[in-house]
Motif scaffolding. Structure first.
Motif: not given
Length: 426
Positions: A30-59
């Motif tokens: 679980s990953f808790l972030i603030d609701n600033n649109p820039d924060t959300v966009a960056a967090a979603e991009a990081l999670v998407e990229a990381y999950q491709k590298q670690a397919p057994d991890v869901t964030i």
């Protein structure tokens, strides 16, 4: 028959072995972030990229409110042991209020820390341990300026306050607004005080420590008084826009972008709004650090980005540390700079800036390339920032209150804040 029995037994053994040998475990973080649109966009991009590298991890991303409400959410969830496996929060003095030694995981051994800027590490550390990794770029506090006006009037970027005021007089003589002020949004009135901290610490290196320990005051420290005095000086010289009391933050950005004003004191997080609202004028906006008394000691007050932390109560610390390592890697940094408008230099060595960064970002780079030309803002090195500062600076900037009286009033505001925080020596 014997052969068939042996084959059957071998097959059964293989089935049994397969049954008791687990597949690679799947993990959900679980990953808790603030609701600033820039924060959300960056967090979603990081999670998407990381999950491709670690397919057994869901964030799973969870959003929270910002401001005081968000602070309370963070503190409550840490206190109750219900914090997400990874969370985003401020660096600096607000982090210290979380008592990181008790509530957070030491991230000093995360491999990517080797490339993290030492100045950032200093504002996410306690007792020699590093508890966070950067999420985003540094920001500067200083003065946006209109490059077209500077070119038209033959002005140079000032390295001292005297040079800055001389530029202002030439701008005023040319019939232009020298300094935009926007007191409808009272927080914008603080910049001449807050952005002067590099100059203050250059003159009084121990100020932050002494201030926190109730041994130094604004009203009795001449170098600390400078920011209040500068605000009065620019007001008294008649350098502001006529509607400074009613103008908004958005008005200030428009004025400096379009050439309605030559200067606007502000943090460089405003680059994102400039890019969004005035893209055709972005190349006309430059940036410089608030000048002090000595050109040889011209440096920049820096606001650090928030950080990624891991709560000590998490049951998935090792997997969370792997994600934190990815966020603070060159790859993670590049994902963030490619996703959002860059507000300043990256804090990861080797992380490239996009080729199309605006001049205001490029103008910040020399300060970071030379050791000693940046200093974290006071709020990152001391837990005390009086909440009434923005009202006090509006009064100075409006000619209602003088610097000495204002500084004494702010010292009293700070005293109340220190008592509320339960700091010793107060």
């Amino acid at each position: 028959m014997t052969i068939h029995i042996k084959a059957y037994l071998a097959s059964a053994a293989l089935i049994a072995l397969t049954a008791i040998t687990p597949a690679q475990a799947e993990v959900t973080l679980s990953f808790l972030i603030d609701n600033n649109p820039d924060t959300v966009a960056a967090a979603e991009a990081l999670v998407e990229a990381y999950q491709k590298q670690a397919p057994d991890v869901t964030i799973e991303i969870e959003q929270r409110a910002g401001g005081g409400e968000g602070d309370n959410i963070i503190k409550t969830r840490l206190a109750t042991g219900e914090m997400s496996d990874v969370f985003l929060y401020n660096s600096g003095s607000l982090l210290q209020a979380l008592k990181p030694q008790q509530t957070l995981v030491d991230l000093s051994d995360v491999p990517a820390q080797a490339k993290v800027d030492q100045g950032f590490k200093s504002v996410v550390s306690a007792d020699g341990k590093v508890y966070g990794v950067p999420f985003g770029t540094a920001m500067g506090g200083g003065i946006f300026y209109n490059r077209a006006i500077y070119q038209e009037l033959g002005l140079s970027v000032p390295k001292t306050w005297a040079e800055f005021m001389a530029n202002n007089e030439k701008i005023k003589a040319a019939g232009k607004v020298a300094v935009a002020q926007t007191y409808r949004d009272t927080w914008t009135s603080q910049l001449f005080v807050l952005a002067d901290y590099y100059n203050l610490q250059a003159a009084v290196p121990n100020f932050a420590e002494d201030y926190t320990n109730n041994k130094a005051k604004y009203a009795t420290t001449p170098a600390a008084m400078k920011g209040f005095e500068h605000l009065k000086e620019v007001h008294d010289a008649g350098l502001f826009n006529e509607d400074f009391g009613a103008a908004s933050y958005d008005d200030g950005l428009r004025m400096v972008a379009t050439g309605e004003a030559a200067h606007y004191p502000m943090l460089t997080f405003a680059i994102g709004a400039l890019k969004q609202n005035y893209p055709e004028n972005l190349a006309d906006v430059g940036f410089f650090a608030q000048p002090g008394d000595d050109a040889a000691k011209n440096g920049l007050t820096v606001w650090m980005p928030p950080a990624i932390y891991i709560p000590a109560a998490s049951q998935k610390i090792e997997e969370a540390k792997k994600f934190a390592n990815f966020v603070s890697s060159v790859e993670g940094c590049k994902i963030m700079t490619d996703t959002n408008t860059v507000q300043g230099p990256p804090l990861i060595d080797g992380c490239p800036l996009p080729a199309d960064v605006p001049p205001a970002v490029t103008d910040m780079l020399p300060y970071f390339k030379t050791q000693g030309l940046t200093a974290p803002a006071l709020e990152f090195v001391s837990p005390i920032k009086g909440p009434a500062l923005e009202q006090i600076t509006v009064e100075i900037g409006s000619g209602i209150r003088g610097p000495a009286e204002a500084a004494a009033l702010y010292d009293d505001d700070v005293r109340k804040q220190a008592k509320q925080l339960g700091l010793s020596n107060w």
